[in-house]
Design a protein around this motif. Structure first.
Motif, PDB file in Angstrom:
ATOM      1  N   ALA A  16       0.841  -1.203   0.000  1.00 39.15           N
ATOM      2  CA  ALA A  16       0.000   0.000   0.000  1.00 39.15           C
ATOM      3  C   ALA A  16       0.876   1.253   0.000  1.00 39.15           C
ATOM      4  CB  ALA A  16      -0.937  -0.005   1.210  1.00 39.15           C
ATOM      5  N   GLU A  17       1.911   1.237   0.828  1.00 38.58           N
ATOM      6  CA  GLU A  17       2.797   2.405   0.918  1.00 38.58           C
ATOM      7  C   GLU A  17       3.569   2.629  -0.370  1.00 38.58           C
ATOM      8  OE1 GLU A  17       5.673   2.437   4.321  1.00 38.58           O
ATOM      9  OE2 GLU A  17       3.733   2.223   5.382  1.00 38.58           O
ATOM     10  N   ARG A  18       4.132   1.543  -0.909  1.00 39.28           N
ATOM     11  CA  ARG A  18       4.924   1.668  -2.140  1.00 39.28           C
ATOM     12  C   ARG A  18       4.042   2.122  -3.303  1.00 39.28           C
ATOM     13  NH1 ARG A  18       9.756  -0.458  -3.066  1.00 39.28           N
ATOM     14  NH2 ARG A  18      10.875  -1.539  -1.414  1.00 39.28           N
ATOM     15  N   LEU A  19       2.845   1.557  -3.375  1.00 35.27           N
ATOM     16  CA  LEU A  19       1.935   1.919  -4.459  1.00 35.27           C
ATOM     17  C   LEU A  19       1.551   3.397  -4.355  1.00 35.27           C
ATOM     18  CD1 LEU A  19       0.190   0.955  -6.895  1.00 35.27           C
ATOM     19  CD2 LEU A  19      -1.602   0.403  -5.235  1.00 35.27           C
ATOM     20  N   ARG A  20       1.278   3.821  -3.114  1.00 37.87           N
ATOM     21  CA  ARG A  20       0.923   5.228  -2.920  1.00 37.87           C
ATOM     22  C   ARG A  20       2.065   6.134  -3.381  1.00 37.87           C
ATOM     23  NH1 ARG A  20       0.601   5.901   2.443  1.00 37.87           N
ATOM     24  NH2 ARG A  20      -0.989   4.271   2.520  1.00 37.87           N
ATOM     25  N   ALA A  21       3.298   5.777  -3.039  1.00 35.43           N
ATOM     26  CA  ALA A  21       4.451   6.598  -3.425  1.00 35.43           C
ATOM     27  C   ALA A  21       4.584   6.663  -4.949  1.00 35.43           C
ATOM     28  CB  ALA A  21       5.722   6.036  -2.795  1.00 35.43           C
ATOM     29  N   VAL A  22       4.375   5.528  -5.619  1.00 41.00           N
ATOM     30  CA  VAL A  22       4.485   5.519  -7.085  1.00 41.00           C
ATOM     31  C   VAL A  22       3.364   6.354  -7.704  1.00 41.00           C
ATOM     32  CG1 VAL A  22       4.223   4.036  -9.130  1.00 41.00           C
ATOM     33  CG2 VAL A  22       5.806   3.384  -7.297  1.00 41.00           C
ATOM     34  N   ARG A  23       2.150   6.216  -7.178  1.00 39.00           N
ATOM     35  CA  ARG A  23       1.036   7.016  -7.723  1.00 39.00           C
ATOM     36  C   ARG A  23       1.307   8.509  -7.549  1.00 39.00           C
ATOM     37  NH1 ARG A  23      -2.835   3.958  -9.691  1.00 39.00           N
ATOM     38  NH2 ARG A  23      -3.632   2.077  -8.658  1.00 39.00           N
ATOM     39  N   PRO A  38      -0.939   8.834 -17.163  1.00 38.05           N
ATOM     40  CA  PRO A  38      -0.939   7.576 -17.906  1.00 38.05           C
ATOM     41  C   PRO A  38      -1.492   6.427 -17.075  1.00 38.05           C
ATOM     42  CG  PRO A  38       1.322   8.270 -17.434  1.00 38.05           C
ATOM     43  CD  PRO A  38       0.415   9.288 -16.822  1.00 38.05           C
ATOM     44  N   GLU A  39      -1.790   5.325 -17.746  1.00 37.19           N
ATOM     45  CA  GLU A  39      -2.251   4.130 -17.034  1.00 37.19           C
ATOM     46  C   GLU A  39      -1.069   3.428 -16.388  1.00 37.19           C
ATOM     47  OE1 GLU A  39      -4.827   1.404 -19.117  1.00 37.19           O
ATOM     48  OE2 GLU A  39      -5.682   3.067 -20.263  1.00 37.19           O
ATOM     49  N   LEU A  40      -1.294   2.949 -15.185  1.00 36.50           N
ATOM     50  CA  LEU A  40      -0.248   2.227 -14.463  1.00 36.50           C
ATOM     51  C   LEU A  40      -0.452   0.722 -14.622  1.00 36.50           C
ATOM     52  CD1 LEU A  40       2.064   1.886 -12.388  1.00 36.50           C
ATOM     53  CD2 LEU A  40       0.333   2.137 -10.592  1.00 36.50           C
ATOM     54  N   ILE A  41       0.577   0.072 -15.147  1.00 31.78           N
ATOM     55  CA  ILE A  41       0.607  -1.391 -15.186  1.00 31.78           C
ATOM     56  C   ILE A  41       1.637  -1.824 -14.149  1.00 31.78           C
ATOM     57  CG2 ILE A  41       1.143  -3.423 -16.590  1.00 31.78           C
ATOM     58  CD1 ILE A  41       0.556  -1.521 -19.068  1.00 31.78           C
ATOM     59  N   VAL A  42       1.218  -2.558 -13.150  1.00 33.21           N
ATOM     60  CA  VAL A  42       2.159  -3.008 -12.131  1.00 33.21           C
ATOM     61  C   VAL A  42       2.751  -4.344 -12.582  1.00 33.21           C
ATOM     62  CG1 VAL A  42       2.509  -3.636  -9.723  1.00 33.21           C
ATOM     63  CG2 VAL A  42       0.934  -1.785 -10.299  1.00 33.21           C
ATOM     64  N   VAL A  43       4.070  -4.357 -12.735  1.00 33.09           N
ATOM     65  CA  VAL A  43       4.762  -5.550 -13.228  1.00 33.09           C
ATOM     66  C   VAL A  43       5.041  -6.480 -12.052  1.00 33.09           C
ATOM     67  CG1 VAL A  43       6.800  -6.430 -14.431  1.00 33.09           C
ATOM     68  CG2 VAL A  43       5.745  -4.275 -15.157  1.00 33.09           C
ATOM     69  N   THR A  44       4.340  -7.621 -12.043  1.00 32.85           N
ATOM     70  CA  THR A  44       4.345  -8.520 -10.884  1.00 32.85           C
ATOM     71  C   THR A  44       5.202  -9.764 -11.111  1.00 32.85           C
ATOM     72  OG1 THR A  44       2.245  -9.369 -11.748  1.00 32.85           O
ATOM     73  CG2 THR A  44       2.121  -7.746 -10.001  1.00 32.85           C
ATOM     74  N   LYS A  45       5.996  -9.773 -12.168  1.00 29.11           N
ATOM     75  CA  LYS A  45       6.840 -10.939 -12.480  1.00 29.11           C
ATOM     76  C   LYS A  45       7.691 -11.324 -11.282  1.00 29.11           C
ATOM     77  CE  LYS A  45      10.494  -8.088 -14.545  1.00 29.11           C
ATOM     78  NZ  LYS A  45      10.934  -7.446 -15.786  1.00 29.11           N
ATOM     79  N   ARG A 241       5.024   0.829 -17.073  1.00 27.26           N
ATOM     80  CA  ARG A 241       5.194  -0.552 -16.590  1.00 27.26           C
ATOM     81  C   ARG A 241       6.132  -0.519 -15.382  1.00 27.26           C
ATOM     82  NH1 ARG A 241       7.033  -0.251 -21.712  1.00 27.26           N
ATOM     83  NH2 ARG A 241       9.067  -0.816 -20.852  1.00 27.26           N
ATOM     84  N   ILE A 242       5.558  -0.531 -14.202  1.00 26.41           N
ATOM     85  CA  ILE A 242       6.353  -0.329 -12.988  1.00 26.41           C
ATOM     86  C   ILE A 242       6.376  -1.608 -12.156  1.00 26.41           C
ATOM     87  CG2 ILE A 242       6.719   1.133 -10.967  1.00 26.41           C
ATOM     88  CD1 ILE A 242       6.707   2.738 -13.555  1.00 26.41           C
ATOM     89  N   GLY A 243       7.578  -2.116 -11.910  1.00 25.49           N
ATOM     90  CA  GLY A 243       7.735  -3.329 -11.117  1.00 25.49           C
ATOM     91  C   GLY A 243       8.319  -3.036  -9.751  1.00 25.49           C
ATOM     92  N   SER A 244       9.636  -2.952  -9.683  1.00 24.52           N
ATOM     93  CA  SER A 244      10.333  -2.944  -8.392  1.00 24.52           C
ATOM     94  C   SER A 244       9.928  -1.800  -7.466  1.00 24.52           C
ATOM     95  CB  SER A 244      11.843  -2.985  -8.598  1.00 24.52           C
ATOM     96  OG  SER A 244      12.234  -2.156  -9.649  1.00 24.52           O
TER      97      SER A 244
END
Ligand SMILES: *Cc1c(COP(=O)(O)O)cnc(C)c1O
Length: 254
Positions: A16-23, A38-45, A241-244
């Protein structure tokens, strides 16, 4: 695939914290560039399906995966969720049949034979679902991936990590637009290691203009990862495309 995560777990809070920071980074980048978000695609690989479930609970609707086996297993495990699965890795033509069972988009379309295989696979899947009376399969959204290593010729472009040479843009766009079952979405690139992302994304936007010359609706630009999302937003990316930066450092490849 992974143990259940109880609500309010440490992982819940971390994501939740990391996602909030990225948003927040995306919003401020869009605001300072005077652009829409833009649309956020979270890279979950490499991360377990339990993380994807947490992210869905946090409002994530689009996830990215780069290996068919892993993506197919997670999509099957998370069938109860409404998620759009974006395939972002190098794709062998013999995996097309599997990928079109779960993928909403493929961001790594980089050669004519792959376009033919994907189109054929989508049409077969559409017929299969129609016969089975299950939910329809929409046309597959395809992003044409380009290699933007300065100075790489067509041979080097296709020999590397995937991605077509920019000189192939119009031909690939025309083939994709003409293939039943496929919808040409736009373009995609990964900034090469050590390259200036500003310069790379500017080049991608020029290729995007060429692709829109073939199909004006194909305006999507998939660019920007954890390390260069601000540059991508400034250049006009429509999909990140945001992963780490959301999930943390990737575990070692299994
Ligand atoms: C892994 C991956 C990403 C995400 O990269 P991060 O640096 O972890 O944000 C984006 N695009 C592609 C093609 C990838 O393989």
């Amino acid at each position: 695939m992974s143990p259940e995560v109880s609500p309010g777990s440490a992982r819940d809070r971390e994501l939740a914290e990391r996602l909030r920071a990225v948003r927040t980074r995306i919003s401020s980048a869009a605001a300072s560039a005077g652009r829409g978000e833009p649309e956020l695609i979270v890279v979950t690989k490499y991360f377990p399906a339990s993380d994807v479930r947490i992210l869905a609970g946090l409002g994530v609707t689009d996830v990215g995966e780069n290996r068919d086996q892993e993506a197919a297993a997670k999509a099957a495990e998370l069938q109860d969720l409404t998620l759009a699965w974006h395939f972002i890795g190098q794709l062998q033509a013999n995996k097309a049949r599997s990928v079109v069972r779960y993928a909403h988009s493929v961001h790594s379309v980089d050669r004519l034979p792959l376009i033919a295989s994907l189109g054929k696979a989508v049409r077969a899947e559409q017929e299969r679902r129609a016969a089975a009376g299950t939910g329809a399969r929409e046309d597959l959204r395809c992003f044409l991936q380009f290699t933007l290593d300065a100075g790489a010729g067509p041979a080097e472009a296709s020999a590397g990590r995937g991605g077509a040479h920019p000189s192939e843009a119009a031909g690939l766009a025309e083939a994709c637009a003409a293939t039943d079952g496929l919808q040409l979405a736009g373009v995609m690139a990964v900034a090469p290691l050590g390259a200036d992302p500003v310069e790379v994304f500017e080049r991608l936007l020029r290729i995007s203009a060429e692709v829109r010359g073939v199909d004006p609706a194909a305006s999507a630009v998939s660019a920007g990862m954890s390390g260069d999302l601000e540059e991508a937003v400034a250049a006009g990316a429509t999909h990140l495309r945001i992963g780490s930066d959301v999930l943390g450092p990737r575990p070692a490849v299994g």
